[in-house]
Write a protein that holds these residues in place. Structure first.
Motif, PDB file in Angstrom:
ATOM      1  N   PRO A 197       5.272  47.813  26.374  1.00 16.97           N
ATOM      2  CA  PRO A 197       4.788  48.738  27.400  1.00 16.97           C
ATOM      3  C   PRO A 197       5.902  49.714  27.789  1.00 16.97           C
ATOM      4  O   PRO A 197       7.084  49.396  27.693  1.00 16.97           O
ATOM      5  CB  PRO A 197       4.427  47.819  28.559  1.00 16.97           C
ATOM      6  CG  PRO A 197       5.269  46.610  28.363  1.00 16.97           C
ATOM      7  CD  PRO A 197       5.462  46.466  26.877  1.00 16.97           C
ATOM      8  N   LEU A 198       5.495  50.884  28.186  1.00 15.10           N
ATOM      9  CA  LEU A 198       6.438  51.896  28.656  1.00 15.10           C
ATOM     10  C   LEU A 198       6.328  51.953  30.167  1.00 15.10           C
ATOM     11  O   LEU A 198       5.278  52.322  30.708  1.00 15.10           O
ATOM     12  CB  LEU A 198       6.110  53.256  28.034  1.00 15.10           C
ATOM     13  CG  LEU A 198       7.026  54.419  28.376  1.00 15.10           C
ATOM     14  CD1 LEU A 198       8.457  54.131  27.910  1.00 15.10           C
ATOM     15  CD2 LEU A 198       6.517  55.695  27.750  1.00 15.10           C
ATOM     16  N   SER A 199       7.382  51.561  30.843  1.00 19.71           N
ATOM     17  CA  SER A 199       7.349  51.562  32.302  1.00 19.71           C
ATOM     18  C   SER A 199       7.378  53.005  32.816  1.00 19.71           C
ATOM     19  O   SER A 199       7.887  53.906  32.131  1.00 19.71           O
ATOM     20  CB  SER A 199       8.547  50.787  32.858  1.00 19.71           C
ATOM     21  OG  SER A 199       9.735  51.534  32.650  1.00 19.71           O
ATOM     22  N   PRO A 200       6.867  53.227  34.002  1.00 20.93           N
ATOM     23  CA  PRO A 200       6.935  54.582  34.575  1.00 20.93           C
ATOM     24  C   PRO A 200       8.371  55.087  34.674  1.00 20.93           C
ATOM     25  O   PRO A 200       8.638  56.269  34.468  1.00 20.93           O
ATOM     26  CB  PRO A 200       6.303  54.419  35.967  1.00 20.93           C
ATOM     27  CG  PRO A 200       5.398  53.232  35.823  1.00 20.93           C
ATOM     28  CD  PRO A 200       6.088  52.317  34.845  1.00 20.93           C
ATOM     29  N   ASP A 201       9.319  54.177  34.970  1.00 19.73           N
ATOM     30  CA  ASP A 201      10.720  54.568  35.061  1.00 19.73           C
ATOM     31  C   ASP A 201      11.252  55.030  33.700  1.00 19.73           C
ATOM     32  O   ASP A 201      11.947  56.038  33.606  1.00 19.73           O
ATOM     33  CB  ASP A 201      11.556  53.395  35.585  1.00 19.73           C
ATOM     34  CG  ASP A 201      12.991  53.786  35.865  1.00 19.73           C
ATOM     35  OD1 ASP A 201      13.208  54.827  36.520  1.00 19.73           O
ATOM     36  OD2 ASP A 201      13.901  53.050  35.415  1.00 19.73           O
ATOM     37  N   SER A 202      10.899  54.295  32.638  1.00 18.13           N
ATOM     38  CA  SER A 202      11.316  54.683  31.286  1.00 18.13           C
ATOM     39  C   SER A 202      10.722  56.027  30.900  1.00 18.13           C
ATOM     40  O   SER A 202      11.400  56.886  30.333  1.00 18.13           O
ATOM     41  CB  SER A 202      10.880  53.635  30.265  1.00 18.13           C
ATOM     42  OG  SER A 202      11.543  52.433  30.471  1.00 18.13           O
ATOM     43  N   GLU A 203       9.463  56.202  31.199  1.00 15.29           N
ATOM     44  CA  GLU A 203       8.792  57.463  30.883  1.00 15.29           C
ATOM     45  C   GLU A 203       9.455  58.629  31.609  1.00 15.29           C
ATOM     46  O   GLU A 203       9.688  59.692  31.023  1.00 15.29           O
ATOM     47  CB  GLU A 203       7.315  57.370  31.255  1.00 15.29           C
ATOM     48  CG  GLU A 203       6.503  58.532  30.770  1.00 15.29           C
ATOM     49  CD  GLU A 203       5.023  58.316  30.991  1.00 15.29           C
ATOM     50  OE1 GLU A 203       4.331  59.351  31.162  1.00 15.29           O
ATOM     51  OE2 GLU A 203       4.546  57.170  30.995  1.00 15.29           O
ATOM     52  N   ALA A 204       9.802  58.437  32.877  1.00 16.70           N
ATOM     53  CA  ALA A 204      10.458  59.486  33.660  1.00 16.70           C
ATOM     54  C   ALA A 204      11.827  59.834  33.077  1.00 16.70           C
ATOM     55  O   ALA A 204      12.195  61.012  32.984  1.00 16.70           O
ATOM     56  CB  ALA A 204      10.582  59.057  35.121  1.00 16.70           C
ATOM     57  N   ARG A 205      12.598  58.806  32.659  1.00 12.34           N
ATOM     58  CA  ARG A 205      13.921  59.059  32.062  1.00 12.34           C
ATOM     59  C   ARG A 205      13.796  59.832  30.755  1.00 12.34           C
ATOM     60  O   ARG A 205      14.557  60.772  30.502  1.00 12.34           O
ATOM     61  CB  ARG A 205      14.656  57.736  31.819  1.00 12.34           C
ATOM     62  CG  ARG A 205      15.211  57.101  33.075  1.00 12.34           C
ATOM     63  CD  ARG A 205      16.202  55.968  32.773  1.00 12.34           C
ATOM     64  NE  ARG A 205      15.751  55.047  31.755  1.00 12.34           N
ATOM     65  CZ  ARG A 205      15.069  53.921  31.973  1.00 12.34           C
ATOM     66  NH1 ARG A 205      14.742  53.580  33.197  1.00 12.34           N
ATOM     67  NH2 ARG A 205      14.720  53.134  30.984  1.00 12.34           N
ATOM     68  N   ILE A 206      12.821  59.442  29.926  1.00 12.80           N
ATOM     69  CA  ILE A 206      12.621  60.128  28.647  1.00 12.80           C
ATOM     70  C   ILE A 206      12.213  61.574  28.876  1.00 12.80           C
ATOM     71  O   ILE A 206      12.732  62.496  28.223  1.00 12.80           O
ATOM     72  CB  ILE A 206      11.583  59.377  27.794  1.00 12.80           C
ATOM     73  CG1 ILE A 206      12.169  58.039  27.331  1.00 12.80           C
ATOM     74  CG2 ILE A 206      11.130  60.222  26.601  1.00 12.80           C
ATOM     75  CD1 ILE A 206      11.163  57.073  26.754  1.00 12.80           C
TER      76      ILE A 206
END
Length: 124
Positions: free
Chosen positions: A85-94
């Motif tokens: 899964p892609l966490s919202p935090d990971s998505e925001a960093r990317i």
């Protein structure tokens, strides 16, 4: 990071799935949207031996159609890593990193990501 040890291959998992759900290869194929010959080839290890070459979408469809078997369990039997899964935090960093790139850099990164996604889809 250590990955879990594979204890069964895809053919063995499909045998358990058939017993658990009381279905045949044609029914499995119908539920996941592939040809019966495709499932038969997996069961008899003629194609996608051990799961290699089986499309990611087909593995995910198995988990959806037969929820007593998790995606992680199915991907492991196929010798593949399951997409995490892609966490919202990971998505925001990317996204923040992506926004800081030039147009040429974005095209390069997108091409690399497509290549990796294609590899994940086919498992080859």
């Amino acid at each position: 990071m250590d990955s879990p040890e594979r204890t069964e291959d895809l053919a063995q998992l499909l045998a358990r799935l058939k017993d658990t759900y009381g279905v045949n290869e044609s029914e499995i194929a119908r539920r996941i949207g592939v040809a019966p010959a495709t499932v038969n080839a997996w069961v008899h290890r003629r194609r996608g031996a051990g799961g290699r070459g089986v499309k990611r979408e087909s593995l995910q469809a198995l988990a959806v159609a037969f929820p007593k078997f998790t995606a992680a369990e199915i991907f492991l039997a196929a010798g593949r890593e399951s997409p995490g899964p892609l966490s919202p935090d990971s998505e925001a960093r990317i996204l923040e990193l992506y926004r800081g790139m030039t147009e040429d850099q974005r095209r390069l990164i997108e091409a690399q990501m497509r290549a990796v996604a294609d590899l994940n889809r086919t498992g080859q």
